[in-house]
Structure formats: structure tokens, C-alpha cells
Design a protein around this motif. Structure first.
Motif, PDB file in Angstrom:
ATOM      1  N   ASP A 179     -27.987  45.882  45.791  1.00 27.52           N
ATOM      2  CA  ASP A 179     -27.359  45.678  44.147  1.00 27.52           C
ATOM      3  C   ASP A 179     -26.269  46.883  44.108  1.00 27.52           C
ATOM      4  O   ASP A 179     -25.277  46.631  43.485  1.00 27.52           O
ATOM      5  N   ASP A 180     -26.680  48.068  44.343  1.00 23.33           N
ATOM      6  CA  ASP A 180     -26.023  49.282  44.187  1.00 23.33           C
ATOM      7  C   ASP A 180     -24.509  49.011  44.985  1.00 23.33           C
ATOM      8  O   ASP A 180     -23.353  49.197  44.407  1.00 23.33           O
ATOM      9  N   VAL A 181     -24.576  48.535  45.978  1.00 24.29           N
ATOM     10  CA  VAL A 181     -23.558  48.578  46.867  1.00 24.29           C
ATOM     11  C   VAL A 181     -22.517  47.512  46.475  1.00 24.29           C
ATOM     12  O   VAL A 181     -21.131  47.646  46.468  1.00 24.29           O
ATOM     13  N   ILE A 220      -9.127  54.557  43.809  1.00 22.25           N
ATOM     14  CA  ILE A 220      -9.840  55.643  44.301  1.00 22.25           C
ATOM     15  C   ILE A 220     -11.219  55.427  44.332  1.00 22.25           C
ATOM     16  O   ILE A 220     -11.990  54.670  43.543  1.00 22.25           O
ATOM     17  N   GLY A 221     -12.033  55.421  45.539  1.00 22.59           N
ATOM     18  CA  GLY A 221     -13.453  55.442  45.624  1.00 22.59           C
ATOM     19  C   GLY A 221     -13.785  56.988  45.789  1.00 22.59           C
ATOM     20  O   GLY A 221     -13.049  57.879  46.618  1.00 22.59           O
ATOM     21  N   MET A 222     -14.800  57.415  45.111  1.00 19.79           N
ATOM     22  CA  MET A 222     -15.364  58.891  45.090  1.00 19.79           C
ATOM     23  C   MET A 222     -16.708  58.837  45.505  1.00 19.79           C
ATOM     24  O   MET A 222     -17.524  58.060  44.824  1.00 19.79           O
ATOM     25  N   VAL A 223     -16.931  59.749  46.326  1.00 19.80           N
ATOM     26  CA  VAL A 223     -18.640  59.956  46.723  1.00 19.80           C
ATOM     27  C   VAL A 223     -18.750  61.327  46.223  1.00 19.80           C
ATOM     28  O   VAL A 223     -18.278  62.282  46.806  1.00 19.80           O
ATOM     29  N   GLN A 244     -26.962  59.384  49.991  1.00 19.58           N
ATOM     30  CA  GLN A 244     -25.352  59.750  50.319  1.00 19.58           C
ATOM     31  C   GLN A 244     -24.909  58.782  51.055  1.00 19.58           C
ATOM     32  O   GLN A 244     -23.754  58.226  50.850  1.00 19.58           O
ATOM     33  N   ARG A 245     -25.551  57.914  52.064  1.00 26.54           N
ATOM     34  CA  ARG A 245     -25.157  56.978  53.013  1.00 26.54           C
ATOM     35  C   ARG A 245     -25.030  55.719  52.126  1.00 26.54           C
ATOM     36  O   ARG A 245     -24.067  55.127  52.288  1.00 26.54           O
ATOM     37  N   MET A 269     -18.556  52.527  48.613  1.00 25.42           N
ATOM     38  CA  MET A 269     -17.146  53.043  48.916  1.00 25.42           C
ATOM     39  C   MET A 269     -16.317  52.078  50.016  1.00 25.42           C
ATOM     40  O   MET A 269     -15.616  51.609  49.557  1.00 25.42           O
ATOM     41  N   ILE A 270     -17.349  51.985  51.131  1.00 20.02           N
ATOM     42  CA  ILE A 270     -16.705  51.121  52.244  1.00 20.02           C
ATOM     43  C   ILE A 270     -16.744  49.572  51.843  1.00 20.02           C
ATOM     44  O   ILE A 270     -15.680  49.081  52.119  1.00 20.02           O
ATOM     45  N   ALA A 271     -17.600  49.033  51.037  1.00 21.20           N
ATOM     46  CA  ALA A 271     -17.713  47.763  50.520  1.00 21.20           C
ATOM     47  C   ALA A 271     -16.454  47.572  49.761  1.00 21.20           C
ATOM     48  O   ALA A 271     -15.657  46.400  49.641  1.00 21.20           O
ATOM     49  N   ALA A 272     -16.171  48.571  48.707  1.00 19.94           N
ATOM     50  CA  ALA A 272     -14.982  48.215  47.713  1.00 19.94           C
ATOM     51  C   ALA A 272     -13.703  48.335  48.447  1.00 19.94           C
ATOM     52  O   ALA A 272     -12.574  48.042  47.745  1.00 19.94           O
TER      53      ALA A 272
END
Length: 280
Positions: free
Chosen positions: A102-104, A84-87, A148-149, A155-158
Motif C-alpha cells: 500500500d505504501d509503495v 522529484i522523489g526523495m528518500v 529504507q528499502r 520512489m522506483i515505482a513512481a
């Protein structure tokens, strides 16, 4: 086909609540792989509480949650979270990197993704959310919408199997919201991504395959957007907005115009209005 999310008789009570008070009461539903399900309801209805139960941030008082074939428990919670990816509504809650890139990259490092692939994924994800020019910025110096972007880019990268959006577009302007939703639709087109969208935005909910209506902790109704929106002004009693086309139909009806009884999208409404004008 087995559901990728299956919730059975879920009950949740916050510790400060009385024994006979529940935030979520006997919630049961399932989500098919690749489905987009929107969860709507008024403030305080339990939508975000439901999302946090699904990935183990909160532990239900009773009931069963099964994700990708695994029953969620203290022993399986980390395996479930990898699916699961959660935003979140407030992206500050999930920033850990000193810079945007770094965060992404953080979740990719945890997965042991090779560096060359990691750099490619980070660059692609930032480009998809139009944040490539901010790669070396500090997340704390970004606007709410930009944050938010970046959270979505992570999540897109994961590349999770399931994406949960907890009011993730609430801080974006209409154009930004449309761009993010288009990005998610593109992700779904390229993979069997399952999306669970917790939202107040009726237009966002209209993009879903199915809508769950939560009212005071109960699952009030489930159906396609057409089935749910066909209730028209009755949605207001549940603290929800009406789609623009339904608001227009209601206004025309009050003026004595005979309008279609079935739900119409904005395009469908425009076609009907054009036909109505042509027949005069």
C-alpha cells in the motif's frame, strides 16, 4: 543542454538563528540531466538542509532554485515535487500505507496510474529492492534497513526524473548498501534519471559523476571523485573519511614507500600493488 537542477546564490537561515547566522551561505551549482551528484560534508554542514530546500520542504531566505525549467516558489512547489522523489534518512517520516505494498502504491494512486499498471510497478519495485516477500507486512514491523528499502521502492515505482537520497543507505549493511546502489545504477541505465545523493559514505560518493563538498554551509569544492579524493588526508580536515585506497596509500607512504600521487580506485590500487610486487 539546460541543467535539470540549477541553484543560484542560495541562502537559508532557520527561524531560531540570529539574523547574521546562516545554515547555507551563497550556494550555487547546477546538475545536468542524467548526472549523479554526491553531496558530502561533516555532520551539521548543511547537506540535508540543502536537500529540503530543493524540493520546497524549506523555503530559502534568498536565492533561486530552478528544477526542470521551473523556478521553485509557493505557486510551483507541487509541480516541482512531482519531478522529484526523495528518500529520507529516517524512512518512518514518509510511510503512509497500512502495508508495504500500500505504501509503495501511494504515490501512484496520487498520479492516477491505472490499477493494473500500478500493481505491476509495485511488484517490480519491491523485487528490485528484495522486499517482495514483505508486501503484506506493516511498515512499522520492519527493521530500519527494510524500511529504507521500502521507501526506495516507492520512489522506483513512481519513476521520478530526479531522485534525492538523504543518507538513504545509512541504515543498511554493506551488502544491502551495495544492492541498493546497484538498483539505482540500473534505474539510471534504463532512463535519464538524475540522482542527488546526500551521504557520509565515501564509497557511495565514489559512484557519482561529481561530488560537492559542503563545509559549514558553504560549497567548499566541486569536482569528479578523482579530483576530490586526490586531496587524500586533507579530507579529514573537512570531517570526511578517505577512500580505502587513499588510506592504504597514506599508510604505505608513512612506511617510506613511494606511491602514486594521483587518485586510484581500489582496482587501480590493486593493479599498482601487483605491478610493484612483480617488479621486485
Amino acid at each position: 543542454m539546460s541543467p535539470i537542477i540549477d541553484v543560484e546564490h542560495l541562502n537559508y537561515r532557520y527561524p531560531q538563528q540570529a539574523a547574521d547566522q546562516l545554515t547555507l551561505t551563497d550556494i550555487s551549482f547546477s546538475v545536468a540531466p542524467g548526472e549523479w551528484v554526491a553531496v558530502v560534508g561533516h555532520n551539521g554542514s548543511g547537506k540535508s538542509t540543502l536537500a529540503k530546500n530543493l524540493n520546497g520542504l524549506l523555503a530559502p531566505e534568498s536565492g533561486t532554485i530552478t528544477v526542470a525549467g521551473q523556478v521553485l516558489s509557493a505557486e510551483t512547489v507541487w509541480d516541482v515535487r512531482r519531478q522529484i522523489g526523495m528518500v529520507f534518512q529516517n524512512p518512518d517520516n514518509q510511510f503512509v500505507g497500512a502495508t508495504v505494498e500500500d505504501d509503495v502504491a501511494f504515490s501512484l494512486e496520487n498520479q492516477g496510474i491505472p490499477r493494473d499498471e500500478m500493481l505491476t510497478r509495485v511488484a517490480q519495485a519491491l523485487k528490485q529492492v528484495n522486499m517482495q516477500d514483505f508486501a503484506t507486512r506493516e511498515p512499522a514491523r520492519l527493521s530500519g534497513g527494510q524500511k529504507q528499502r521500502v521507501a526506495l521502492a516507492g520512489m522506483i515505482a513512481a519513476r521520478p526524473r530526479i531522485l534525492i537520497l538523504d543518507e538513504a543507505t545509512s541504515m543498511l549493511d554493506p551488502q544491502g548498501r551495495a544492492e541498493v546502489l546497484q538498483t539505482i545504477r540500473a534505474m539510471k541505465a534504463n532512463s535519464e534519471l538524475t540522482v542527488l545523493s546526500i551521504t557520509h559514505d565515501i564509497d557511495e560518493a565514489a559512484s557519482a559523476n561529481r561530488i560537492l563538498v559542503i563545509n559549514d554551509g558553504h560549497l567548499e569544492e566541486a569536482g569528479t571523485p578523482a579530483e576530490i579524493f586526490a586531496h587524500g588526508e586533507a579530507l579529514i580536515n573537512l570531517g570526511l573519511d578517505m577512500p580505502y585506497a587513499e588510506r592504504l596509500k597514506a599508510a604505505l607512504k608513512r612506511q617510506g614507500v613511494q606511491v602514486p600521487t594521483s587518485y586510484l580506485t581500489e582496482k587501480g590500487m590493486a593493479d599498482w600493488l601487483w605491478q610493484l610486487r612483480s617488479n621486485k
